[in-house]
Enzyme design. Structure first.
Site, PDB file in Angstrom:
ATOM      1  N   ARG A  68       0.827  -1.206   0.000  1.00  0.00           N
ATOM      2  CA  ARG A  68       0.000   0.000   0.000  1.00  0.00           C
ATOM      3  C   ARG A  68       0.862   1.258   0.000  1.00  0.00           C
ATOM      4  O   ARG A  68       0.608   2.201  -0.749  1.00  0.00           O
ATOM      5  CB  ARG A  68      -0.917   0.000   1.230  1.00  0.00           C
ATOM      6  CG  ARG A  68      -2.098  -0.953   1.059  1.00  0.00           C
ATOM      7  CD  ARG A  68      -2.992  -0.941   2.288  1.00  0.00           C
ATOM      8  NE  ARG A  68      -3.911  -2.086   2.239  1.00  0.00           N
ATOM      9  CZ  ARG A  68      -4.593  -2.522   3.274  1.00  0.00           C
ATOM     10  NH1 ARG A  68      -4.467  -1.936   4.450  1.00  0.00           N
ATOM     11  NH2 ARG A  68      -5.400  -3.565   3.151  1.00  0.00           N
ATOM     12  N   ASN A  76      11.654 -15.421   2.707  1.00  0.00           N
ATOM     13  CA  ASN A  76      12.673 -16.249   3.348  1.00  0.00           C
ATOM     14  C   ASN A  76      12.130 -16.895   4.627  1.00  0.00           C
ATOM     15  O   ASN A  76      12.349 -18.097   4.862  1.00  0.00           O
ATOM     16  CB  ASN A  76      13.903 -15.385   3.657  1.00  0.00           C
ATOM     17  CG  ASN A  76      15.075 -16.221   4.144  1.00  0.00           C
ATOM     18  OD1 ASN A  76      15.103 -16.619   5.308  1.00  0.00           O
ATOM     19  ND2 ASN A  76      16.015 -16.501   3.269  1.00  0.00           N
ATOM     20  N   GLU A 128       9.788 -19.704   3.700  1.00  0.00           N
ATOM     21  CA  GLU A 128      10.532 -20.851   3.179  1.00  0.00           C
ATOM     22  C   GLU A 128      11.085 -21.700   4.321  1.00  0.00           C
ATOM     23  O   GLU A 128      11.104 -22.934   4.230  1.00  0.00           O
ATOM     24  CB  GLU A 128      11.681 -20.296   2.339  1.00  0.00           C
ATOM     25  CG  GLU A 128      12.346 -21.297   1.446  1.00  0.00           C
ATOM     26  CD  GLU A 128      13.412 -20.592   0.629  1.00  0.00           C
ATOM     27  OE1 GLU A 128      13.050 -19.772  -0.237  1.00  0.00           O
ATOM     28  OE2 GLU A 128      14.607 -20.831   0.878  1.00  0.00           O
ATOM     29  N   ARG A 157      19.959  -7.692   8.228  1.00  0.00           N
ATOM     30  CA  ARG A 157      19.430  -9.052   8.368  1.00  0.00           C
ATOM     31  C   ARG A 157      20.506 -10.030   8.829  1.00  0.00           C
ATOM     32  O   ARG A 157      20.197 -11.112   9.329  1.00  0.00           O
ATOM     33  CB  ARG A 157      18.834  -9.541   7.046  1.00  0.00           C
ATOM     34  CG  ARG A 157      19.853 -10.062   6.048  1.00  0.00           C
ATOM     35  CD  ARG A 157      19.298 -10.339   4.689  1.00  0.00           C
ATOM     36  NE  ARG A 157      20.229 -11.147   3.896  1.00  0.00           N
ATOM     37  CZ  ARG A 157      21.372 -10.698   3.394  1.00  0.00           C
ATOM     38  NH1 ARG A 157      21.761  -9.460   3.601  1.00  0.00           N
ATOM     39  NH2 ARG A 157      22.149 -11.514   2.689  1.00  0.00           N
TER      40      ARG A 157
END
Lengths: 137, 137, 137
Positions: free
Chosen positions: A31, A55, A58, A104
């Site tokens: 959005r 990820n 998964e 990350r």
């Protein structure tokens, strides 16, 4: 049967709630940057959030498989503690990835370590189970 | 309970190890071709390895579901043999796909065949289970 | 053990059949628009079908996890009814998405509602299970 898996089921439900949170973040990012499905590219922040969610999705079935095998064949309490830590590192991974790709890395290594630990517990539990009949004779 | 699923749990752990191997190959390919997350394109070999891993990840929960249902409702030993063959065809699929898109085809058909076989065993096992009360009366 | 999960196993097998149907549609769309793996773009209809299948695959392990926990800890029959409805909304989602991106919205909200319902049943079942020892003393 239920007593042997009740804590594993609780962690699984928590894991589902976390996945729901990730899915909602992807919808909000769509959005914010006006990126309609089936598009999956268009803005770096959206792409990072999209990949972070992909990820985590998964790895979800891999995590659940190891959680239940380690919990049933090794020890439910120890497994659940690892599972909680894993879900926490996944949250940090997602939040870090949303800010920057480098963000990350730390939680990613921590989550990988916890998966290897769960794998080790699962293998140790299975080994002990298969050797039991030999040692009892 | 453990004796009825110990071999299924072992195959599941093997399947997780295979997925870990695939995930590592994607990381190595990212380094080789300097394709940083969240990028998923940039070099044909990387794209093939990335898609091979994505496809195996997608089928992992389907495989695990059929493995456990066939193993619990049909026969654990037969199911485990099919499961081992499936994991072998997935390895060949991944290695073939990494070299060339055509290289994935043979093992892909073999892995699909084994999934249909596991589906057949699961359905046969469930059918036998549901018909049992009728035949025993 | 089998009687407590036989209907859950049946719904799981149905869910696998549905995923197989979605995977076949992607293969047909690849042929129709001549989009060879590892390509995942090239024609809007293919991209919608590809994303529809990817989305259903992503939610499959979440659905299966909630189905089994709700079925074991809450009630198998109620859970199975929700599971059947979920698989139906997923079919409508896939077919709607294949025609137009807007076509996915209605069934998507319905499928999300059913997942939240299954999550609620799972949590209610776990709560009742954990409170049981307290109330029986």
């Amino acid at each position: 049967m239920r007593d042997q898996v009740d804590q594993l089921a609780t962690i699984t439900v928590l894991g589902v709630l976390e996945q729901a949170y990730f899915a909602l973040q992807v919808i909000y990012a769509r959005r914010k940057y006006k990126i309609s499905p089936p598009e999956t590219t268009g803005h770096p922040e959206f792409e990072r959030i999209f990949r972070a969610q992909a990820n985590c999705s998964e790895y979800f079935p891999i995590f659940i498989s190891l959680l239940w095998i380690a919990g049933i064949f090794f020890h439910q309490g120890v497994t659940v503690a690892c599972g909680l830590l894993y879900l926490y590192t996944r949250l940090k991974y997602f939040q870090g990835y949303a800010v920057a790709a480098q963000g990350r890395l730390g939680p990613m290594y921590a989550s990988a370590l916890l998966l290897w630990l769960l794998l080790g517990l699962a293998m140790a539990g299975l080994l002990a189970h298969f050797l039991q009949p030999l040692s009892s004779t």
